[in-house]
Structures are given as structure tokens and as C-alpha cells.
Enzyme design. Structure first.
Site, short mmCIF file in Angstrom:
data_model
loop_
_atom_site.label_atom_id
_atom_site.label_comp_id
_atom_site.label_asym_id
_atom_site.label_seq_id
_atom_site.Cartn_x
_atom_site.Cartn_y
_atom_site.Cartn_z
N ASP A 232 -7.55 -4.79 4.07
CA ASP A 232 -7.36 -5.05 5.41
C ASP A 232 -6.87 -3.77 5.79
O ASP A 232 -6.54 -4.08 6.98
CB ASP A 232 -7.57 -6.42 5.21
CG ASP A 232 -5.33 -6.50 5.53
OD1 ASP A 232 -4.97 -6.61 5.99
OD2 ASP A 232 -5.51 -6.33 3.74
N LYS B 53 6.50 -2.74 -1.17
CA LYS B 53 7.35 -3.37 0.11
C LYS B 53 9.05 -2.84 -0.20
O LYS B 53 9.42 -2.72 0.67
CB LYS B 53 7.74 -5.33 -0.18
CG LYS B 53 6.59 -6.01 -0.82
CD LYS B 53 5.84 -5.89 0.61
CE LYS B 53 4.64 -6.64 0.63
NZ LYS B 53 3.64 -5.97 1.30
N ASP C 16 -7.67 -8.05 -2.11
CA ASP C 16 -6.05 -6.90 -1.34
C ASP C 16 -6.03 -8.73 -1.91
O ASP C 16 -7.06 -10.69 -1.70
CB ASP C 16 -6.02 -6.46 -0.60
CG ASP C 16 -4.21 -7.07 -0.35
OD1 ASP C 16 -3.50 -7.00 -0.35
OD2 ASP C 16 -4.56 -7.19 1.31
#
Length: 338
Positions: A255, A121, A80
Site C-alpha cells: 500500500d 522504522k 506487506d
């Protein structure tokens, strides 16, 4: 007949009966095999309704099933971006999400802005509008709940705002470049990337990270696949671009929970990074300034979220990866799968 003769006749009759039964069994078996070959794995029990019934595949000529296990070493690692390699604490997208909703007259809390992190997003904005607390404040402001047109408008506003500030949040996490270089040299890994960012944003990250010594072999953006996280397509596209097979020779490092699920759905090993990511949500300086109690509390929460997401491993940061990869290679060597 004498007792001795009767015994001899009984033995002869028994042998004859056994031979007859064996011949009939063999003839019946051969007729079944020649007529059917093997039972079909699916059969229609009702031609009118076309109801399909599952049956067990049976072939009397084959009494074993083969299962291949990969026993080689890892070949690739898909990282990522924010919170994993750059932007400790994932501030880049967080501040923009908060600004977009503030401009709409419905301010967000930090936890609300960070909640769906890792997704495309636009999906992130949509998920925020589905939060009950946000919906209630939106209704109080506009007398209606947010709909798809509101999501589209906010996403259109988000893109240029994110592009304008992304360079300010592109600093490499301490030890990232050195660790990735070690993975390339010592482990022979190819490096790919996946993200919730779209291509024009990824290009900025590639440009800035190259200046600091981090250059992945390939990159994939969330607008280059049919669906982004938690779907596996970005990992699979990385595997294609890197020419890596099988999928269990790839590690996905992220994460966020959706980033971990992306790797799990793809069928590869997954590693969650707790300390530098979205769930602690602090810069490296802010982490150093925490009291021991606050640090452990925040880190414990991040570990719990990533463990619950199903990650095979959870560690503090990218610098902890080499020992994890050694362990995975050992598990692969005995045929273990993700």
C-alpha cells in the site's frame, strides 16, 4: 578478334576476377577468425590511463541472439502487513511516530508522520527529521537541527512503544484471509511477507493474524536484510525461502510507494492497494462514514501516488487481487515481462 570471340573472352575474364576476389575474401575472413576468434566485448584503448571503451560483441559464426521468456504461471505472492493484510489505515506505526516526536517536544502532523511509510522504522524517523517543516520546528525548540544521535534516541524509544501497542492494530482487513486462501487453492501460490517492521514486531503480527486465519508460508523482516525498502532484498529473500524462480513469477502487493518500488527493483510484478492503505489513512468504519465526495477525493489521491510509484496495477484492496492475477497470468503466457 571477331565480336563473338571478344564477348567470350570478356565473360571468361569476368568470371576469373570474381573467383579471385571471392577467394581473397574467404582467406581474409578465415585468418581473422583463427587469429581473434571474436572481438572482445571490452578493450583498453590506452594502457596508461586504462580507459575502457565499450564495443559491440561480434562473432561471424553466430548471427542470432537467444532471449528466454518465461511463459508459465505465477508461483508466489509477497504481501506487506499494515494497510495490506492487517490494520486498515495503517494506524499502528503512525500513532507511535507521533507520540515519539511529541515526547521530544516537536509534535508532528498526521501527514508528516505518514510520509515515509513503508521504510525501515529507523529510516522512517530519519526521513521525518529531514522534512523542512520538522527541521524548522526542531531548531526553534533546541537551537540546532536534528542529527543522527537524535534519530538513534528516538528509534530506541520507538521500538518498545510499538511493541506495546502492535496487538491493538493487528486486526485483519475484511476479506484478507479468504482472499489469501483463494490464492493458495485456486492459483497454487506460495505466500511470503515483507515489511518495515523488525523481527520482534513481525512475530507479534504472525501470532495475531494466525488466530484470524492468515498464515503466510514465510516471513521476512526489515532487520534481516542489508537494506530494507525500496531495495529489493526482502523480496529476494522471500523468493529464496519459498524456492521460487524466476522472479517474474512473483507478485509484490503493498500500500506504499516504497513497497511498490521494492517489488519493481526486485524485478517482479507489483500491485498497489489504495483504499485500505496509508494514503487514505482511515479505518474501515471511517471510510464507510465518508461522504461520496470525500471518499472519491481521498481514494483518487491514493491511486495517484501508487500509480506514480510505478505499480503495474492499482486496486482498492486485497479482495480485488484474483482478477489482477488472472490478467498477469495471461500476460506471462505470451512472454511478457514485468
Amino acid at each position: 578478334l571477331a565480336p563473338r570471340d571478344r564477348k567470350k573472352c570478356l565473360v571468361t575474364w569476368s568470371r576469373s576476377l570474381i573467383l579471385t576476389m571471392y577467394r581473397r575474401l574467404c582467406i581474409g575472413l578465415l585468418r581473422t577468425v583463427s587469429r581473434c576468434g571474436a572481438r572482445r566485448p571490452y578493450s583498453f584503448t590506452n594502457k596508461t590511463t586504462k580507459q575502457v571503451t565499450n564495443t559491440t560483441f561480434v562473432n561471424p559464426w553466430v548471427q542470432y541472439r537467444n532471449q528466454l521468456s518465461y511463459v508459465g504461471v505465477l508461483k508466489g505472492c509477497v504481501f506487506d502487513w499494515s494497510g495490506t493484510v492487517v490494520d486498515c489505515g495503517v494506524f499502528g506505526p503512525t500513532v507511535v511516530f507521533m507520540e515519539v516526536f511529541k515526547n521530544e517536544g516537536v509534535p508532528l502532523t498526521v501527514d508528516e508522520a505518514r510520509g515515509p511509510m513503508g521504510t525501515h522504522k529507523r529510516v522512517h524517523i530519519q526521513k521525518i527529521t529531514e522534512m523542512e517543516s520538522v527541521r524548522q520546528r526542531w531548531y526553534e525548540k533546541f537551537n540546532h537541527y536534528p542529527d543522527d544521535s537524535d534519530v538513534s534516541r528516538m528509534y530506541d524509544n520507538f521500538v518498545p512503544m510499538q511493541l506495546a501497542c502492535l496487538r491493538d492494530h493487528s486486526s485483519l482487513i475484511t476479506g484478507a484471509a479468504e482472499t489469501v486462501n483463494k490464492l493458495k487453492v485456486d492459483f497454487g501460490l506460495k505466500i511470503g511477507t515483507s515489511t518495515g517492521f523488525i523481527r520482534c514486531m513481525v512475530d507479534i503480527l504472525l501470532e495475531e493474524s494466525a488466530k484470524a486465519g492468515y498464515t503466510p508460508d514465510v516471513s521476512v523482516a526489515s532487520d534481516e536484510v542489508p537494506q530494507a525498502r525500496p531495495y529489493p532484498y526482502m523480496v529476494w529473500l522471500n523468493a529464496i525461502k519459498l524456492n521460487i524462480s524466476p522472479i517474474e513469477s512473483i507478485v509484490k502487493v503493498d500500500d506504499t510507494a516504497d513497497g511498490v518500488r521494492e517489488g519493481l527493483n526486485a524485478g517482479c510484478w507489483t500491485v498497489g492497494l489504495a483504499k485500505t492503505g496509508n494514503y487514505v489513512g482511515l479505518s474501515e468504519d471511517e471510510i464507510c462514514a465518508l461522504s461520496k465526495e470525500d471518499y472519491e477525493r481521498k481514494l483518487r489521491r491514493a491511486y495517484d501516488i501508487l500509480i506514480d510509484s510505478g505499480a503495474h496495477y492499482v486496486v482498492d484492496s486485497i479482495v480485488d487481487l484474483p482478477s489482477v492475477l488472472n490478467d498477469i497470468n495471461q500476460r506471462l503466457s505470451i512472454g511478457e515481462k514485468p
